[in-house]
Design a protein around this motif. Structure first.
Motif, short mmCIF file in Angstrom:
data_model
loop_
_atom_site.label_atom_id
_atom_site.label_comp_id
_atom_site.label_asym_id
_atom_site.label_seq_id
_atom_site.Cartn_x
_atom_site.Cartn_y
_atom_site.Cartn_z
N ILE A 1 -6.83 -2.38 14.30
CA ILE A 1 -5.87 -3.18 15.06
C ILE A 1 -6.36 -4.62 14.98
N LYS A 2 -5.49 -5.51 14.61
CA LYS A 2 -5.86 -6.92 14.48
C LYS A 2 -5.07 -7.73 15.50
N ALA A 3 -5.76 -8.61 16.23
CA ALA A 3 -5.09 -9.48 17.20
C ALA A 3 -5.61 -10.90 17.04
N SER B 1 -10.87 -7.38 -0.19
CA SER B 1 -12.27 -7.82 -0.25
C SER B 1 -13.17 -6.88 -1.03
N MET B 2 -12.62 -5.87 -1.66
CA MET B 2 -13.48 -4.93 -2.40
C MET B 2 -14.18 -5.65 -3.57
N PRO B 3 -15.52 -5.56 -3.63
CA PRO B 3 -16.23 -6.25 -4.71
C PRO B 3 -15.71 -5.81 -6.09
N PHE C 1 -4.05 -9.44 -0.28
CA PHE C 1 -4.49 -9.53 1.12
C PHE C 1 -4.57 -8.12 1.68
N GLY C 2 -4.88 -7.99 2.99
CA GLY C 2 -5.18 -6.67 3.55
C GLY C 2 -6.66 -6.39 3.33
N GLY C 3 -7.19 -5.43 4.07
CA GLY C 3 -8.63 -5.14 4.02
C GLY C 3 -9.18 -4.89 2.62
N GLY D 1 -6.75 1.84 0.77
CA GLY D 1 -8.17 1.94 1.08
C GLY D 1 -8.64 3.36 1.37
N HIS D 2 -7.78 4.13 2.03
CA HIS D 2 -8.18 5.49 2.38
C HIS D 2 -8.36 6.34 1.13
N VAL D 3 -7.42 6.21 0.20
CA VAL D 3 -7.50 6.95 -1.06
C VAL D 3 -8.77 6.54 -1.83
N ILE E 1 -0.88 -3.66 14.20
CA ILE E 1 -1.46 -2.34 14.47
C ILE E 1 -1.47 -1.55 13.16
N GLY E 2 -2.64 -1.43 12.55
CA GLY E 2 -2.74 -0.69 11.30
C GLY E 2 -3.26 0.71 11.54
N SER E 3 -3.30 1.51 10.49
CA SER E 3 -3.80 2.87 10.65
C SER E 3 -5.33 2.90 10.59
N TYR E 4 -5.95 1.80 10.20
CA TYR E 4 -7.41 1.72 10.14
C TYR E 4 -7.93 0.77 11.22
N ALA F 1 -5.02 0.42 4.53
CA ALA F 1 -5.73 1.69 4.45
C ALA F 1 -4.82 2.81 3.97
N SER F 2 -3.59 2.84 4.49
CA SER F 2 -2.71 3.97 4.17
C SER F 2 -1.96 3.76 2.87
N GLY F 3 -1.99 2.56 2.31
CA GLY F 3 -1.28 2.32 1.07
C GLY F 3 -1.27 0.85 0.71
N LYS G 1 -18.28 1.88 -0.95
CA LYS G 1 -17.08 1.22 -1.49
C LYS G 1 -17.13 -0.28 -1.19
N ARG G 2 -17.51 -0.61 0.03
CA ARG G 2 -17.54 -2.02 0.44
C ARG G 2 -18.70 -2.78 -0.20
N THR G 3 -19.79 -2.07 -0.47
CA THR G 3 -20.96 -2.75 -1.03
C THR G 3 -20.85 -2.92 -2.54
N1 LIG Z 1 -15.05 -5.30 2.04
C1 LIG Z 1 -14.20 -4.30 1.81
N2 LIG Z 1 -14.18 -3.69 0.60
C2 LIG Z 1 -13.34 -2.68 0.35
N3 LIG Z 1 -12.46 -2.20 1.23
C3 LIG Z 1 -12.42 -2.75 2.44
C4 LIG Z 1 -13.27 -3.84 2.80
N4 LIG Z 1 -12.99 -4.19 4.07
C5 LIG Z 1 -12.01 -3.36 4.48
N5 LIG Z 1 -11.67 -2.51 3.51
C6 LIG Z 1 -10.66 -1.44 3.56
O1 LIG Z 1 -9.45 -1.99 4.04
C7 LIG Z 1 -8.73 -1.02 4.81
C8 LIG Z 1 -8.40 -1.62 6.14
O2 LIG Z 1 -7.60 -2.78 5.92
P1 LIG Z 1 -6.43 -3.17 6.90
O3 LIG Z 1 -6.98 -3.47 8.23
O4 LIG Z 1 -5.65 -4.21 6.21
O5 LIG Z 1 -5.64 -1.79 6.95
P2 LIG Z 1 -4.60 -1.28 8.05
O6 LIG Z 1 -3.69 -2.41 8.37
O7 LIG Z 1 -5.31 -0.68 9.20
O8 LIG Z 1 -3.89 -0.15 7.22
P3 LIG Z 1 -2.31 0.16 7.06
O9 LIG Z 1 -1.59 -1.13 7.13
O10 LIG Z 1 -2.23 0.80 5.72
O11 LIG Z 1 -1.99 1.10 8.17
C9 LIG Z 1 -9.64 0.18 4.94
O12 LIG Z 1 -9.21 1.18 4.04
C10 LIG Z 1 -11.01 -0.34 4.53
O13 LIG Z 1 -11.76 0.64 3.87
#
Ligand SMILES: Nc1ncnc2c1ncn2[C@@H]1O[C@H](COP(=O)(O)OP(=O)(O)OP(=O)(O)O)[C@@H](O)[C@H]1O
Ligand SMILES: [Mg+2]
Length: 343
Positions: free
Chosen positions: A14-16, A287-289, A282-284, A209-211, A9-12, A186-188, A231-233
Motif C-alpha cells: 500500500i503506497k500513500a 528497480s530489478m537489477p 515504473f512500479g516496484g 513481480g510475483h511470477v 492499494i496494491g496486492s503487494y 506484483a500481480s502483473g 531477486k532484488r539483489t
Molecule cells: N528492487 C526490486 N527489484 C525487483 N523487484 C522489486 C524490487 N522492489 C520491489 N520489487 C517488486 O515489485 C513488486 C511490488 O511493486 P508494487 O508496489 O508496484 O506492486 P503492487 O502495486 O503492490 O502490485 P499490483 O499493482 O500488481 O497489485 C513486488 O513484486 C516486488 O517483488
C-alpha cells in the motif's frame, strides 16, 4: 494549508503520499510504503476487513490527512481504443452505445464509461477516428470507495494508474516521444502506449513481480522470502557466481518481451512504423537489477526507469528523506500522481 493523500492499494504494497497544496505548488509532507494484507482486491470479505484495518492504522498512526484520491487497478478496467468512421460528437454517443455493447460483457447500465477522441494525425487510416474508452463496473467502484471510507477516509476521486503516473513522470512542457510505459506491479504488468500525452493503447498481463519471485523460488528451491531477496539483489545481472537467479528470471522476462513486441507490432500497423521511441518503467519491478539493460539489448530501444519530473518541494521533516523518496519514485509514482490530481 490544504493536504491531500494519494493512495495506491496494491496486492503487494500500500503506497500513500501526502502533499501540502500551497500557493507555490506541491510540497511533500509524508510518504509510506507498507505491506498489503490482500492478494487481490476481489477476494473475500475477511481480507477486506484486514485491509480496512491496515488503512485505519496507517492513517491514524501517522496523522495522515483523511481526504484521499485513489486508483483502480488496470486489470479490472475495460479499456479500449476503438477505430470508428469519422463522425460528430453527437453521433459518437449513439455509436459508442452500440460498439461498447459488443465489447463489455455486462449491461451498459452497470458500468461507468468515460471516452476521449484521440488526435490521430499520424494514423495510417486518415478517414477514421479513434476513441479511447475506459469503463468500470459501478459495483466495483462503489466497493472500493466503501472499503476505503470504512476507514473514515473521504475519497474525492478515483482514477486509472497511468493517468496519475504520467503527472509526475513526465513534464507537460516537454513534448514526449511516443513512449511505452510498463508498470511492473506484483500481480502483473500494465502496458500503456502514450503519444503526446494521450494513452493510445493499454493492456494488462499477469507476468509481474510475483511470477518473477516464484520463478526464482522454484528454480533454486528457495522459500519465497529468500527468493524475493535474491531477486532484488541479483535480478538479471549476469554474475558468474549468482547466475542461477538470472537463469530463473530469463523465461518470465522473455515472456514479457514477447508481449512488448506484440504491442509494438499492433501499434506500428495502426500508426507510423517505428514510432515507439522508448520504454519507461515504473512500479516496484522497475528497480530489478539488470532489467533495464536486458530489455534495452533485447528490444534495441531506449529503456529507462521513471523518475520525478516537474516541481515538488520537500517539507522541513522530509528534507533528509529526499534521496530516499526519489529512489522509491518507480513505486510511488502512482500515489504521488494521484495526490497531484487537479481538484
Ligand atoms: N528492487 C526490486 N527489484 C525487483 N523487484 C522489486 C524490487 N522492489 C520491489 N520489487 C517488486 O515489485 C513488486 C511490488 O511493486 P508494487 O508496489 O508496484 O506492486 P503492487 O502495486 O503492490 O502490485 P499490483 O499493482 O500488481 O497489485 C513486488 O513484486 C516486488 O517483488
Ligand atoms: Mg500497483
Amino acid at each position: 494549508m490544504h493536504k491531500i493523500v494519494g493512495l495506491d492499494i496494491g496486492s503487494y504494497a500500500i503506497k500513500a503520499v501526502e502533499l501540502n497544496l500551497t500557493k507555490a505548488g506541491f510540497e511533500l509532507s509524508q510518504f509510506h510504503v507498507i505491506p498489503s494484507p490482500i492478494s487481490a482486491l476481489e477476494s473475500d470479505i475477511s481480507e477486506l476487513t484486514a485491509l480496512s484495518e491496515s488503512l485505519s492504522q496507517l492513517f491514524t498512526t501517522n496523522k495522515l490527512a483523511t481526504t484521499v484520491v485513489t486508483t483502480i487497478p488496470d486489470k479490472i478496467l475495460f479499456s479500449y481504443v476503438l477505430e470508428l468512421p469519422r463522425m460528430t460528437e453527437k453521433e459518437l454517443s449513439k455509436s459508442l452505445e452500440f460498439e461498447l455493447a459488443q465489447y463489455i460483457p455486462m449491461p451498459l447500465s452497470e458500468v461507468s464509461v468515460a471516452h476521449q477522441i484521440l488526435d490521430i494525425s499520424d494514423s495510417t487510416k486518415p478517414d477514421t477516428m479513434e476513441v479511447s474508452v475506459v469503463a468500470v463496473p459501478k459495483t466495483v467502484v462503489s466497493k472500493y470507495i466503501k472499503l476505503i471510507e470504512n476507514s473514515s477516509l473521504a475519497v474525492t476521486a478515483v482514477e486509472n494508474q497511468i493517468t496519475s503516473a504520467l503527472r509526475c513522470l513526465t513534464d507537460p512542457q516537454i513534448q514526449l516521444p511516443t513512449t511505452m510505459f510498463l508498470c511492473l506491479g506484483a500481480s502483473g504488468t500494465d502496458f500503456s502506449i502514450v503519444h503526446q500525452s494521450s494513452v493510445r493503447f493499454t493492456r494488462s498481463i499477469t507476468i509481474g513481480g510475483h511470477v518473477m519471485t516464484r520463478a526464482v523460488a522454484e528454480k533454486i528451491g528457495f522459500e519465497e522470502a529468500l527468493a524475493e531477496e535474491y531477486k532484488r539483489t541479483y535480478g538479471l545481472l549476469p554474475l558468474p557466481q549468482e547466475g542461477k537467479v538470472r537463469v530463473a528470471l530469463v523465461p518470465p522476462t522473455e515472456a514479457l518481451i514477447t508481449e512488448v513486441r506484440r504491442a509494438q507490432t499492433f501499434y506500428n500497423t495502426r500508426y507510423a512504423p517505428d514510432s515507439i521511441k522508448r520504454i519507461m518503467l515504473f512500479g516496484g519491478g522497475a528497480s530489478m537489477p539488470g532489467l533495464v539493460e536486458y530489455l534495452a539489448t533485447s528490444l534495441e530501444m531506449e529503456v529507462e526507469v521513471g523518475h520525478l519530473s516537474g516541481s515538488l518541494t520537500f517539507s522541513k521533516e522530509m528534507l533528509d528523506r529526499e534521496a530516499q523518496f526519489k529512489s522509491l519514485m518507480p513505486i510511488l509514482s502512482v500515489s504521488l500522481g494521484l495526490a497531484m490530481r487537479p481538484m
